[in-house]
Design an enzyme around this catalytic site. Structure first.
Site, PDB file in Angstrom:
ATOM      1  N   ARG A 133       0.833  -1.212   0.000  1.00 23.79           N
ATOM      2  CA  ARG A 133       0.000   0.000   0.000  1.00 23.79           C
ATOM      3  C   ARG A 133       0.871   1.268   0.000  1.00 23.79           C
ATOM      4  O   ARG A 133       2.057   1.206   0.313  1.00 23.79           O
ATOM      5  CB  ARG A 133      -0.912  -0.009   1.236  1.00 23.79           C
ATOM      6  CG  ARG A 133      -1.939  -1.148   1.182  1.00 23.79           C
ATOM      7  CD  ARG A 133      -2.589  -1.378   2.506  1.00 23.79           C
ATOM      8  NE  ARG A 133      -1.642  -1.877   3.520  1.00 23.79           N
ATOM      9  CZ  ARG A 133      -1.953  -2.107   4.788  1.00 23.79           C
ATOM     10  NH1 ARG A 133      -3.160  -1.871   5.230  1.00 23.79           N
ATOM     11  NH2 ARG A 133      -1.044  -2.567   5.615  1.00 23.79           N
ATOM     12  N   VAL A 187       1.511 -15.123  21.211  1.00 21.24           N
ATOM     13  CA  VAL A 187       0.551 -15.542  22.241  1.00 21.24           C
ATOM     14  C   VAL A 187       0.517 -14.479  23.335  1.00 21.24           C
ATOM     15  O   VAL A 187       1.553 -14.111  23.884  1.00 21.24           O
ATOM     16  CB  VAL A 187       0.946 -16.900  22.878  1.00 21.24           C
ATOM     17  CG1 VAL A 187      -0.137 -17.369  23.845  1.00 21.24           C
ATOM     18  CG2 VAL A 187       1.194 -17.950  21.819  1.00 21.24           C
ATOM     19  N   ILE A 214       2.045  -9.716  26.740  1.00 19.59           N
ATOM     20  CA  ILE A 214       2.348 -10.425  27.995  1.00 19.59           C
ATOM     21  C   ILE A 214       3.581 -11.314  27.811  1.00 19.59           C
ATOM     22  O   ILE A 214       3.620 -12.127  26.889  1.00 19.59           O
ATOM     23  CB  ILE A 214       1.180 -11.346  28.422  1.00 19.59           C
ATOM     24  CG1 ILE A 214      -0.136 -10.580  28.450  1.00 19.59           C
ATOM     25  CG2 ILE A 214       1.469 -12.002  29.757  1.00 19.59           C
ATOM     26  CD1 ILE A 214      -1.347 -11.482  28.647  1.00 19.59           C
ATOM     27  N   GLU A 242      -8.817  -9.825  14.378  1.00 18.65           N
ATOM     28  CA  GLU A 242      -8.083 -10.241  13.189  1.00 18.65           C
ATOM     29  C   GLU A 242      -8.764  -9.630  11.966  1.00 18.65           C
ATOM     30  O   GLU A 242      -9.916  -9.202  12.036  1.00 18.65           O
ATOM     31  CB  GLU A 242      -8.096 -11.769  13.083  1.00 18.65           C
ATOM     32  CG  GLU A 242      -7.437 -12.479  14.251  1.00 18.65           C
ATOM     33  CD  GLU A 242      -5.971 -12.123  14.411  1.00 18.65           C
ATOM     34  OE1 GLU A 242      -5.196 -12.274  13.459  1.00 18.65           O
ATOM     35  OE2 GLU A 242      -5.593 -11.661  15.495  1.00 18.65           O
ATOM     36  N   ASP A 277      -8.231 -18.384  16.553  1.00 22.91           N
ATOM     37  CA  ASP A 277      -7.062 -17.644  17.029  1.00 22.91           C
ATOM     38  C   ASP A 277      -6.592 -18.208  18.378  1.00 22.91           C
ATOM     39  O   ASP A 277      -5.408 -18.477  18.573  1.00 22.91           O
ATOM     40  CB  ASP A 277      -7.424 -16.153  17.143  1.00 22.91           C
ATOM     41  CG  ASP A 277      -6.280 -15.322  17.661  1.00 22.91           C
ATOM     42  OD1 ASP A 277      -5.339 -15.068  16.906  1.00 22.91           O
ATOM     43  OD2 ASP A 277      -6.320 -14.940  18.850  1.00 22.91           O
ATOM     44  N   LYS A 316      -3.096 -20.358  19.498  1.00 21.99           N
ATOM     45  CA  LYS A 316      -2.267 -19.978  20.648  1.00 21.99           C
ATOM     46  C   LYS A 316      -2.103 -21.136  21.633  1.00 21.99           C
ATOM     47  O   LYS A 316      -0.990 -21.359  22.137  1.00 21.99           O
ATOM     48  CB  LYS A 316      -2.874 -18.756  21.330  1.00 21.99           C
ATOM     49  CG  LYS A 316      -2.775 -17.495  20.464  1.00 21.99           C
ATOM     50  CD  LYS A 316      -3.638 -16.373  20.992  1.00 21.99           C
ATOM     51  CE  LYS A 316      -3.493 -15.106  20.173  1.00 21.99           C
ATOM     52  NZ  LYS A 316      -4.523 -14.101  20.485  1.00 21.99           N
ATOM     53  N   GLY A 330      -3.698  -5.476  20.613  1.00 23.55           N
ATOM     54  CA  GLY A 330      -3.542  -4.021  20.523  1.00 23.55           C
ATOM     55  C   GLY A 330      -2.171  -3.680  19.977  1.00 23.55           C
ATOM     56  O   GLY A 330      -1.209  -4.444  20.120  1.00 23.55           O
TER      57      GLY A 330
HETATM   58  N1  HSE Z   1      -7.183 -10.935  17.433  1.00 25.92           N
HETATM   59  C1  HSE Z   1      -6.286 -11.276  18.478  1.00 25.92           C
HETATM   60  C2  HSE Z   1      -7.008 -11.103  19.809  1.00 25.92           C
HETATM   61  C3  HSE Z   1      -5.105 -10.362  18.402  1.00 25.92           C
HETATM   62  O1  HSE Z   1      -8.074 -10.506  19.826  1.00 25.92           O
HETATM   63  O2  HSE Z   1      -6.537 -11.611  20.816  1.00 25.92           O
HETATM   64  C4  HSE Z   1      -3.973 -10.739  19.293  1.00 25.92           C
HETATM   65  O3  HSE Z   1      -3.494 -12.014  19.026  1.00 25.92           O
END
Ligand code: HSE
Length: 402
Positions: free
Chosen positions: A44, A127, A131, A185, A196, A200, A298
């Site tokens: 982009r 993950v 943190i 996502e 997701d 993890k 975030g």
């Molecule tokens: N979409 C993921 C969440 C982003 O909401 O945890 C961080 O992995």
């Protein structure tokens, strides 16, 4: 001067640039030299940005530039990200990523390529966002066998559930707000259907148990079927609904791993974890339970973990951290059939049918339906009983207790 490249300028990629700029002095003091982003790869047009001159669209500029020693892969997905990661590692460049899909799907292969070329492949941000979790597992908790890992691993769904619980906001409105805040996502299906969180818990299981847990084989249920009635019933039972990723080691070395919504007791440390925050409880056989808590999604929180990995790669370039797990051939994943749990069941039908079908510990009426909490039962047994109950009336909800 350490020269780096950032592949992808979405939420996390722009955050990586921002953290490197914002904390340049601190980073240089830690490393003994400055960390500079030489290229940002994105198709982009970002020419309007103050660092617009750093943008490139040709990956080979990164691949062939001997000055680049560290690359942040924050593109996401398993297409170009997979290809570019392999090529960077093969060129001896370390790669640091937040891309859980890629780590969960091809991590063992990428780690092997990294090792072969004395490069690092690091994924602290994959993950739990900001943190610290992967490094503590690999280092501080390295002397433990892991008995259990259990946590809230997705910020978007925890944000949605919190909005439903605290403010009675609809699922759709809460999802839209999570997307606006940059938590979700690109395709929110991965969040709300639990994929997701599944990736993890697979990564944590890979690390904990030393062999690949394939996300395609791990049972996974999201939060799309949860209603405000379930939220209210849970509250009446002294519980809150949370999407939990869990891995439990069995005596023979196999492990259950799954993702599903649970009714969590309000006395659990996981119950007050709200909004975009994640929390993971790890039970080591020497430490007992330890808990990790913080922003699981975030821009800057996730970027913080990516940049720390970049610093680690730059700092340890002559003595790489050795991370590895097998290709899945040990078949450590155990089917959930024998996993024992108590269940919450909401049923529209006759009380006699409910009590005949389930090993009910308690039954109460709520909002025109019946709510049962069962005694402990295996998953296989509960599935059979719920199917039989479905013949007699409507099973409105069924979730495990935690
Ligand atoms: N979409 C993921 C969440 C982003 O909401 O945890 C961080 O992995």
């Amino acid at each position: 001067m350490i020269k780096a490249a950032v592949m992808g300028h979405g939420t996390v990629g722009s955050g990586v640039y921002e953290v490197i700029e914002m904390n340049a002095k601190k980073i240089a003091a830690s490393l003994g030299e400055a960390l500079e982003v030489k290229y940002v790869l994105d198709l982009r047009d970002f020419s309007h940005l103050p660092y617009g001159d750093k943008f490139i669209t040709d990956f080979t500029l990164i691949e062939n530039d001997p000055e680049i020693s560290v690359v942040a892969e924050v593109m996401g997905g398993v297409g170009a990200a997979y290809e570019f990661t392999k090529r960077c590692l093969a060129a001896g460049k370390s790669v640091c990523t937040s891309n859980k899909e890629l780590v969960a799907t091809h991590g063992e292969e990428l780690l092997a390529i990294a090792k072969e070329h004395n490069a690092g492949y690091m994924f602290e941000a994959s993950v739990g966002g900001g943190i610290p979790l992967i490094r503590p597992m690999l280092q501080c908790l390295a002397a433990n066998e892991f008995n259990q890992i259990c946590g809230i691993l997705n910020g978007t769904t925890n944000y949605i559930l919190t909005q439903m619980i605290e403010s009675g906001v609809s699922f759709e409105d809460a999802l839209a707000a999570a997307q606006a805040k940059g938590y979700a996502e690109k395709d929110p299906t991965a969040d709300i259907e639990g994929h997701d969180a599944c990736r993890k818990i697979c990564i944590l299981s890979d690390l904990a148990f030393g062999d690949k847990f394939d996300p395609d084989e791990v049972e996974c249920e999201g939060i799309t079927k949860i209603t405000l009635e379930d939220v209210a019933c849970a509250d009446k039972l002294g519980r809150v609904i949370k999407l939990i990723g869990r891995a439990v080691r069995c005596e023979d070395g196999t492990a259950y791993a799954y993702v599903a919504p649970h009714l969590v007791d309000k006395s659990s440390p996981l119950a007050p974890v709200e909004g975009v925050f994640n929390a993971v409880m790890i039970d080591g056989n020497a430490t007992g339970e330890v808990m990790f808590y913080g922003k699981g999604a975030g821009k800057l929180a996730t970027a913080s973990a990516v940049v720390a990995d970049m610093m680690d790669c730059a700092f340890h370039k002559d003595r790489r951290r050795q991370i590895f797990w097998g290709d899945g051939s040990k078949r450590l994943l155990r089917p959930l059939d024998t996993l024992e749990s108590q269940w919450y069941v909401r049923f529209d039908g006759a009380q006699a049918d409910l009590e005949a079908a389930l090993p009910a510990d308690s039954v109460s009426a709520f909002g025109g339906a019946l709510v049962a909490v069962t005694c402990k039962a295996s998953t296989a047994d509960m599935k059979k009983r719920l199917a039989a109950l479905g013949e007699k009336g409507k099973v409105l909800a069924a979730m495990r207790l935690l």
